[in-house]
Design a protein around this motif. Structure first.
Motif, short mmCIF file in Angstrom:
data_model
loop_
_atom_site.label_atom_id
_atom_site.label_comp_id
_atom_site.label_asym_id
_atom_site.label_seq_id
_atom_site.Cartn_x
_atom_site.Cartn_y
_atom_site.Cartn_z
N ALA A 145 13.72 7.15 56.08
CA ALA A 145 12.27 7.13 55.92
C ALA A 145 11.77 8.51 55.54
CB ALA A 145 11.61 6.67 57.22
N GLY A 146 10.78 8.55 54.66
CA GLY A 146 10.18 9.81 54.25
C GLY A 146 10.97 10.60 53.24
N HIS A 147 12.07 10.04 52.75
CA HIS A 147 12.97 10.77 51.86
C HIS A 147 13.00 10.20 50.44
CE1 HIS A 147 14.34 12.57 55.57
NE2 HIS A 147 15.19 13.34 54.92
N ALA A 148 13.51 11.01 49.54
CA ALA A 148 13.74 10.59 48.15
C ALA A 148 15.17 10.93 47.78
CB ALA A 148 12.77 11.29 47.21
N LEU A 149 15.72 10.15 46.88
CA LEU A 149 17.05 10.44 46.33
C LEU A 149 16.85 11.15 45.01
CD1 LEU A 149 20.15 10.11 46.41
CD2 LEU A 149 19.82 7.97 45.12
N ILE A 150 17.39 12.36 44.92
CA ILE A 150 17.23 13.18 43.73
C ILE A 150 18.54 13.20 42.94
CG2 ILE A 150 16.62 15.48 42.85
CD1 ILE A 150 14.43 14.02 44.47
N VAL A 177 13.68 12.17 40.50
CA VAL A 177 13.63 11.22 41.61
C VAL A 177 14.21 9.89 41.15
CG1 VAL A 177 12.14 9.97 43.21
CG2 VAL A 177 11.61 12.35 42.62
N GLU A 178 15.29 9.47 41.81
CA GLU A 178 15.97 8.22 41.48
C GLU A 178 15.50 7.06 42.35
OE1 GLU A 178 19.08 7.52 39.26
OE2 GLU A 178 17.71 8.90 38.28
N ALA A 179 15.15 7.33 43.60
CA ALA A 179 14.71 6.29 44.53
C ALA A 179 13.87 6.95 45.62
CB ALA A 179 15.91 5.58 45.15
N ILE A 180 12.99 6.15 46.24
CA ILE A 180 12.16 6.65 47.33
C ILE A 180 12.16 5.64 48.47
CG2 ILE A 180 10.66 8.11 45.92
CD1 ILE A 180 8.59 5.88 45.90
N ALA A 181 12.03 6.14 49.69
CA ALA A 181 11.93 5.25 50.84
C ALA A 181 10.61 4.48 50.77
CB ALA A 181 12.01 6.06 52.12
N ALA A 182 10.55 3.36 51.48
CA ALA A 182 9.39 2.47 51.40
C ALA A 182 8.10 3.15 51.83
CB ALA A 182 9.64 1.22 52.25
N ASP A 183 8.18 4.14 52.72
CA ASP A 183 6.97 4.79 53.23
C ASP A 183 6.53 5.99 52.41
OD1 ASP A 183 9.20 6.29 53.96
OD2 ASP A 183 8.29 7.01 55.82
N VAL A 184 7.25 6.31 51.33
CA VAL A 184 6.90 7.47 50.50
C VAL A 184 5.85 7.08 49.47
CG1 VAL A 184 7.77 9.11 48.79
CG2 VAL A 184 9.11 8.63 50.85
N THR A 185 4.76 7.85 49.41
CA THR A 185 3.69 7.56 48.45
C THR A 185 3.76 8.43 47.20
OG1 THR A 185 2.22 9.09 49.63
CG2 THR A 185 2.15 6.76 50.27
N GLY A 186 4.55 9.47 47.23
CA GLY A 186 4.71 10.34 46.07
C GLY A 186 5.64 11.46 46.40
N PRO A 187 6.30 12.03 45.40
CA PRO A 187 6.31 11.66 43.98
C PRO A 187 7.08 10.36 43.73
CG PRO A 187 7.89 13.39 44.39
CD PRO A 187 7.19 13.17 45.69
N GLY A 188 6.79 9.72 42.61
CA GLY A 188 7.38 8.43 42.32
C GLY A 188 8.71 8.53 41.60
N ILE A 189 9.33 7.39 41.45
CA ILE A 189 10.61 7.31 40.73
C ILE A 189 10.42 7.82 39.30
CG2 ILE A 189 12.35 5.72 39.84
CD1 ILE A 189 11.85 3.99 42.31
N GLY A 190 11.35 8.65 38.87
CA GLY A 190 11.28 9.24 37.53
C GLY A 190 10.61 10.59 37.49
N ALA A 191 10.00 11.01 38.61
CA ALA A 191 9.33 12.33 38.63
C ALA A 191 10.35 13.45 38.50
CB ALA A 191 8.54 12.48 39.93
N ARG A 192 9.99 14.47 37.76
CA ARG A 192 10.83 15.65 37.59
C ARG A 192 10.35 16.68 38.62
NH1 ARG A 192 10.70 18.37 33.37
NH2 ARG A 192 12.78 18.30 32.42
N VAL A 193 11.25 17.16 39.48
CA VAL A 193 10.83 17.92 40.65
C VAL A 193 11.74 19.12 40.92
CG1 VAL A 193 9.76 15.94 41.80
CG2 VAL A 193 12.19 16.43 42.18
#
Length: 336
Positions: A24-29, A65-81
């Motif tokens: 939760a709260g994480h993104a896969l980069i 950003v390749e994937a985001i947990a269900a509770d993440v509101t941003g940044p979205g999939i495809g964002a360059r970070v």
């Protein structure tokens, strides 16, 4: 996924690791660029951090950003970070004062948590900063540049503050040159870099910086001439000598990382009589947005600090063998 992994003190290997579940709260980069820092070498040899082995190193990185947990509101999939690696507790006295880099229980990606020398990295979403169309190798310089910004702020060079007329940075390695270029970008008129290696000084000159040989008669003749002097070597004897180069009323920044048991001799009367300011600097303090703003305006000179763009396999030897080529600056893992 393929990753560089520290398996124990002094032991590094190329490994195939599972990506793991997305908390939760994480993104896969998907890591696109990750820079090698001397801190990574210290982590490998258990000289920095908690010695959390096994570990994927790397705290200077950017990706998609390749994937985001269900509770993440941003940044979205495809964002360059770009990633802010520091993970402060938020509750200790330093954190409550806004000095999150001095957190009593500071953790960080690449130090206590798996970092960026891998094809993928799991990162807290609130540690991510959008980079727009910025090239990934340039964006991966945001972390070391944020450390520079923190150092300049610690030395009193805040936005809008008077700029020194004459500045000296001792050490023409990648972090010293990044510091010098940042001073230039922030409006310091004359920035000089000192080093014992003349090929590095030639590169500095090519970047539009003045160069001077460390320990030379020429440099000795400039004693008490620089309004601002920063050490980027981490060599105690060099740090001790920089005090005599600072002009009356000037500032000395302790930026390089000396050994914890190193000691220097400084006359308190000299600091008093010449009204000198001594400033220290550790890591970054939520400065990634400021660093990205500087990188957005780069005219190509900061980007030139990346001397090697390599695969993970090619980066691995740099962890265990010190480069002998003085042309080696910032080494990065860069993915296709």
């Amino acid at each position: 996924m393929k990753a560089i992994q520290f398996t124990a003190k002094g032991e590094a290997r190329l490994a195939d690791l599972a990506i793991g579940d997305l908390p939760a709260g994480h993104a896969l980069i998907r890591v696109k660029a990750s820079g090698l820092c001397h801190t990574d070498i210290d982590v490998l040899h258990a000289r920095y951090g908690d010695g959390a082995f096994p570990l994927v190193p790397g705290h200077e990185y950017a990706g998609v950003v390749e994937a985001i947990a269900a509770d993440v509101t941003g940044p979205g999939i495809g964002a360059r970070v770009a990633v802010d690696p520091n993970l402060p507790c938020g509750a200790c006295p330093s954190c409550r004062k806004g000095l999150t880099n001095l957190c009593r229980d500071l953790k960080a990606y690449g130090v206590s948590h798996n970092g960026g020398f891998a094809e993928y990295s799991l990162v807290r979403a609130d540690q991510l900063h959008g980079i727009g169309a910025m090239p990934f190798p340039l964006a991966a310089l945001a972390e070391p540049l944020a450390c520079v910004v923190n150092g300049l702020e610690s030395a009193g060079l805040h936005s809008g503050s008077p700029r020194p007329r004459e500045a000296l940075v001792i050490g023409a390695g990648p972090i010293g040159l990044l510091l010098a270029l940042c001073l230039k970008a922030e409006g310091v008129r004359n920035v000089t870099v000192a080093d014992i290696n003349e090929s590095r000084l030639a590169f500095a000159a090519d970047l539009g910086l003045c160069g001077i040989v460390s320990g030379s008669v020429e440099l000795a003749a400039n004693r008490r001439s620089y309004d601002f002097v920063a050490d980027a070597t981490g060599i105690a004897s060099v740090v001790e000598g920089m005090i005599d180069l600072v002009a009356d009323g000037g500032t000395a920044l302790f930026f390089g990382v000396c050994a914890p048991d190193a000691r220097i001799s400084v006359a308190p009367f000299e600091i008093f009589r010449r009204q000198l300011k001594l400033a220290g600097s550790h890591s970054l303090n939520r400065n990634i947005p400021d660093a990205l703003a500087i990188l957005e305006k780069d005219d190509g000179r900061i980007a030139r600090l990346v001397s090697h763009r390599l695969t993970l396999d090619e980066v691995l030897p740099f962890f265990t063998k010190k480069p002998t080529d003085p042309a080696t600056m910032k080494v990065q893992f860069v993915a296709d």
